[in-house]
Enzyme design. Structure first.
Site: not given
Ligand code: NAD
Ligand code: DAU
Length: 366
Positions: A134-136, A164
């Site tokens: 994810t971009d998070e 992640k």
């Protein structure tokens, strides 16, 4: 002909991915491994069952013996890893499951592939471990900051994002240390069919249909970069088919929206839809939208702790190397998504189990 093991294939993106893959590569064997947590639903892949090219296995990625057995028995050459606890709000209330599945579970998959692919098959076959991330992991952006690139330093802010990030590091370490052939994709917010209705877009659509409040966190000015789920699946396909082993690729929609603007847009589209007699009859509770006043359901609620202000993806590398560009525009994608929820009431009512109701009830002061 490939043989794929898709973890989390009964979830939102995983089920869209296996459907995408079936259409693109009908001769490939696709095995879904999914624990069917609250977010997983076998009905999401029901249309694929019954074929000798598809198998559903209910099981946990923490079960290394099971994973090794599947790799050997079906001679899996491609593992696409979607399985995760994926909801940021749940990670704030109970991080443990995120550590277990996202970190320990991912590590079990790495151990299993290392054992079978590298130790037993001695690295002789062409194999790939693709980790869906994810971009998070990159943290948050200010309004004027440039979008995240693949070299943006990791700075995760929620337990979900940290779990992640941790799994990304493990995947990378298995490549550097043991030579496991891996790729990683870091994608922005997805939307589309089968999106679990605890997430913003499907929550707003389904709440309007039940005339329930639309919770907007804080001032609603947080920004996300939305991508239609099929475009994400195509991006992963391009990565799997490329020879860029050991690399990370950003995937994004180039489509930044403030939450409040998305909510208002959905209200407008639902007001429009509810002028159709068929939908008025099908959704008698949707009274605000029927009156053309869905916006009245908007309720500003307490902000999410540690809420990231803005995500934006710079997918230049993925575009230049793999030719990736989103195909679906937001204008068409959001309409398709709303149509899907209007046409699939049974699906979203079924996934709104007692657990879901309990969760929603703990969330908002509205
Ligand atoms: P989801 O919550 O809809 O689905 C997760 C699936 O994983 C479910 O089917 C669940 O049953 C399964 N699962 C959970 N724990 C498991 C375990 N221990 N063993 C086996 N299966 C298990 O998630 P999603 O939104 O489809 O996200 C899929 C992946 O994509 C995740 O890794 C997520 O971090 C990543 N991602 C999501 C988005 C997004 O916008 N949704 C964006 C970027 C990346
Ligand atoms: O960026 C990729 C990530 O996108 C994925 O890694 C996650 O798995 C996925 O869940 C998603 O995370 P977000 O937290 O961005 O998605 P969510 O739909 O939960 O929230 C989107 C935005 O809307 C966020 O700023 C929080 C806000 N929000 C969310 C809900 C559920 C609200 O204002 N009200 C709500 O009720």
């Amino acid at each position: 002909m490939s043989k794929l093991l898709v973890t989390g294939g009964a979830g939102f993106i995983g089920s869209n991915f296996v459907r995408y893959w079936r259409a693109a590569y009908p001769d490939d064997l696709v095995i879904v491994l999914d624990a069917l947590t609250y977010a997983g639903n076998r009905a999401n892949v029901a249309d694929l069952e019954g074929s000798d090219k598809f198998l559903f296995v209910q099981g946990n990625i923490l079960d290394q013996t099971l994973v090794e057995d599947l790799l050997r028995r079906y001679e899996i050459d491609t593992l696409v890893h979607f399985a995760a606890e994926s909801h940021v709000d749940r990670s704030i209330l109970g991080p443990d499951a995120f550590i277990e599945t996202n970190i320990v579970g991912s590590h079990c998959l790495l151990k299993a592939t290392r054992q079978v692919w590298l130790e037993e098959w001695t690295g002789k076959r062409t194999v790939r471990f693709h980790h869906v991330s994810t971009d998070e992991v990159y943290g948050t952006l200010g309004p004027e900051d440039p979008p995240f690139t693949e070299t943006t330093p990791y700075a995760p802010n929620s337990p979900y994002a940290a779990s992640k990030a941790s799994s990304d590091h493990l995947v990378r370490a298995y490549m550097e240390t043991y030579g496991l052939p891996v790729t990683i994709s870091n994608c922005s917010n997805n939307y589309g069919p089968y999106h679990f209705p605890e997430k913003l877009i499907p929550l707003v659509i389904t709440n309007i249909l039940d005339d329930r409040p639309l919770p907007v966190y804080g001032d609603g000015l947080q920004i996300r970069d939305w991508l239609y789920v099929e475009d994400h699946c195509r991006g992963i396909d391009l990565i799997l088919k490329s020879d860029r082993v050991g690399e990370c690729f950003n995937i994004g929609g180039n489509n930044e929206w403030a939450n409040i603007d998305i909510v208002r847009l959905i209200c407008e589209l639902m007001n429009e839809a509810m002028q159709d007699e068929i939908y008025r009859e099908a959704f008698p509770k949707a009274l605000s939208a029927q009156r053309g006043e869905a916006e009245r359901l908007i309720a500003f609620v307490t902000d999410r702790p540690g809420h990231d202000r803005r995500y934006a993806i710079d997918a230049t590398k993925t575009k230049m190397i793999l030719g990736f560009m989103p195909k679906e525009s937001f204008a068409t994608g959001i309409r398709k998504t709303i149509q899907w929820y209007l046409a699939n009431e049974t699906w979203w009512r079924d996934v709104q189990t007692g657990e879901y109701r309990q969760w929603i009830a703990t969330q908002y002061d509205i």
